[in-house]
Design an enzyme around this catalytic site. Structure first.
Site, PDB file in Angstrom:
ATOM      1  N   LYS A  54       0.835  -1.107   0.029  1.00 45.33           N
ATOM      2  CA  LYS A  54       0.000   0.058   0.088  1.00 45.33           C
ATOM      3  C   LYS A  54       0.865   1.140   0.115  1.00 45.33           C
ATOM      4  O   LYS A  54       0.480   2.111  -0.651  1.00 45.33           O
ATOM      5  CB  LYS A  54      -0.809   0.119   1.329  1.00 45.33           C
ATOM      6  CG  LYS A  54      -2.028  -1.172   1.116  1.00 45.33           C
ATOM      7  CD  LYS A  54      -2.976  -1.320   2.347  1.00 45.33           C
ATOM      8  CE  LYS A  54      -3.868  -2.601   1.971  1.00 45.33           C
ATOM      9  NZ  LYS A  54      -4.864  -2.895   3.110  1.00 45.33           N
ATOM     10  N   GLN A  98      -4.931  -1.589   9.363  1.00 42.93           N
ATOM     11  CA  GLN A  98      -4.621  -2.792   8.628  1.00 42.93           C
ATOM     12  C   GLN A  98      -5.396  -3.971   9.654  1.00 42.93           C
ATOM     13  O   GLN A  98      -5.033  -3.949  10.758  1.00 42.93           O
ATOM     14  CB  GLN A  98      -3.340  -3.135   8.260  1.00 42.93           C
ATOM     15  CG  GLN A  98      -2.938  -4.530   7.713  1.00 42.93           C
ATOM     16  CD  GLN A  98      -3.665  -4.501   6.123  1.00 42.93           C
ATOM     17  OE1 GLN A  98      -3.703  -3.587   5.533  1.00 42.93           O
ATOM     18  NE2 GLN A  98      -3.923  -5.714   5.611  1.00 42.93           N
ATOM     19  N   ASP A 121     -11.305   2.662   3.184  1.00 40.54           N
ATOM     20  CA  ASP A 121     -11.713   0.965   3.347  1.00 40.54           C
ATOM     21  C   ASP A 121     -13.240   0.939   2.979  1.00 40.54           C
ATOM     22  O   ASP A 121     -13.585   0.039   2.694  1.00 40.54           O
ATOM     23  CB  ASP A 121     -11.314   0.306   4.779  1.00 40.54           C
ATOM     24  CG  ASP A 121     -10.032  -0.318   4.485  1.00 40.54           C
ATOM     25  OD1 ASP A 121      -9.724  -0.857   3.542  1.00 40.54           O
ATOM     26  OD2 ASP A 121      -9.415  -0.550   5.572  1.00 40.54           O
TER      27      ASP A 121
HETATM   28  N1  GUN Z   1      -7.032  -6.856   5.730  1.00 40.15           N
HETATM   29  C1  GUN Z   1      -7.358  -7.712   4.892  1.00 40.15           C
HETATM   30  N2  GUN Z   1      -7.965  -7.104   3.661  1.00 40.15           N
HETATM   31  C2  GUN Z   1      -8.131  -5.759   4.195  1.00 40.15           C
HETATM   32  C3  GUN Z   1      -8.597  -4.493   3.464  1.00 40.15           C
HETATM   33  O1  GUN Z   1      -8.948  -4.421   2.547  1.00 40.15           O
HETATM   34  N3  GUN Z   1      -8.434  -3.399   4.470  1.00 40.15           N
HETATM   35  C4  GUN Z   1      -7.822  -3.612   5.938  1.00 40.15           C
HETATM   36  N4  GUN Z   1      -7.825  -2.342   6.417  1.00 40.15           N
HETATM   37  N5  GUN Z   1      -7.344  -4.740   6.400  1.00 40.15           N
HETATM   38  C5  GUN Z   1      -7.638  -5.709   5.656  1.00 40.15           C
END
Ligand code: GUN
Length: 283
Positions: A54, A98, A121
């Site tokens: 990211k 995350q 998100d």
């Molecule tokens: N963990 C697995 N997929 C995601 C996601 O799309 N966003 C976040 N914040 N955590 C995750």
């Protein structure tokens, strides 16, 4: 029949390039470029790898990013304080925590604490409600990326039979709503569905997000169907594998996503787009 592979890397690159161009245009106008704050708690290797991806993508697009690394034993209240600080910070457009979080932290409480307009998100209950009411909202990254991948095939979603296997809040439920919004006839299936194979065989578009490797086999795929494999499972020998038996299913499907290189890169590209949109919403 051999299916065409949906190249998630290529589609995600074109999305990131488009975000990069739009950010460059902002900068040329003398405006502030977007800023994404990413919070990671603990040292889960998979989470660390996603977070690195990211931050790297943010660099690629020219947006600013802040990586906030907190120890695995950080208290819930300390994490909430960090988020409160980012909510107040006018220079931050997007906040991503995350997941999963360590067990001593209430994940829902953390998600609820993120300012709705910075929830890139699309996990905040207000954004979820907006999605299901058909109001403007941040669309969760993986489901949004899945729709883009389907569109990249040229196969029409409108009027199609779509089957979503898996009913998570992050993927299954929102992607079903996005398919419904595009006028597909949507079936939400899951591990308890009776005769799952027969249900899947009806699908013109089959989205599989169960977290179970090999859950969908060739006999469950309608000839010519679009198959989207959202699974990311690690095998005993360390390889990544999806929820679909790729070897078998690719003999039957019209289009299919590989793992890795399918849905995964799209999630990150959509995060970039959502962060840019959060920035643009501020004017
Ligand atoms: N963990 C697995 N997929 C995601 C996601 O799309 N966003 C976040 N914040 N955590 C995750």
């Amino acid at each position: 029949m051999n299916s065409s592979i949906i190249d998630g890397k290529a589609v995600s690159l074109s999305v990131k390039e488009s975000v990069r161009e739009r950010i460059a245009a902002l900068a040329r106008e003398g405006k502030r470029v977007p800023c994404l704050a990413v919070i990671i708690v603990g040292d889960n290797p998979a989470s660390r790898s996603y977070v690195r991806g990211k931050v790297k993508a943010a660099e690629f697009t020219g947006m600013d990013s802040r990586l906030i690394e907190l120890p695995g034993d950080v208290s819930e209240s300390s994490l909430l304080e960090v988020i409160a600080g980012l909510n107040e910070d006018a220079a931050v457009d997007g906040i991503l925590v995350q997941l999963p979080l360590p067990r001593h932290i209430d994940e829902q409480k953390v998600i609820d604490s993120i300012a709705v307009e910075k929830d890139v998100d699309g996990f905040h209950p207000e954004n979820v409600a907006r999605l299901w009411l058909g109001r403007p909202c941040a669309i969760p990254c993986t489901p949004k990326g899945i729709i883009r991948l389907i569109d990249s095939t040229g196969v029409s979603i409108e009027g199609s039979r779509a089957v979503v296997v898996g009913r998570s809040n992050i993927v299954g439920k929102p992607v079903a709503k996005l398919l419904l919004d595009r006028n597909a006839t949507v079936t939400m299936a899951h591990s308890r569905s009776r005769d799952l194979a027969a249900l899947c065989r009806e699908a013109d578009i089959l989205v599989v997000a169960t977290g179970r490797p090999g859950m969908v086999t060739a006999d469950m795929v309608k000839p010519g169907a679009v198959v989207i494999d959202v699974g990311i499972n690690r095998t005993a020998d360390g390889r990544l594998t999806g929820d679909v038996d790729f070897e078998g299913a690719s003999q039957v499907a019209g289009w299919i996503t590989p793992v890795p290189g399918g849905v995964g890169p799209m999630t990150i590209a959509m995060l970039m787009e959502n962060t840019l949109e959060a920035r643009l919403a501020k004017g």
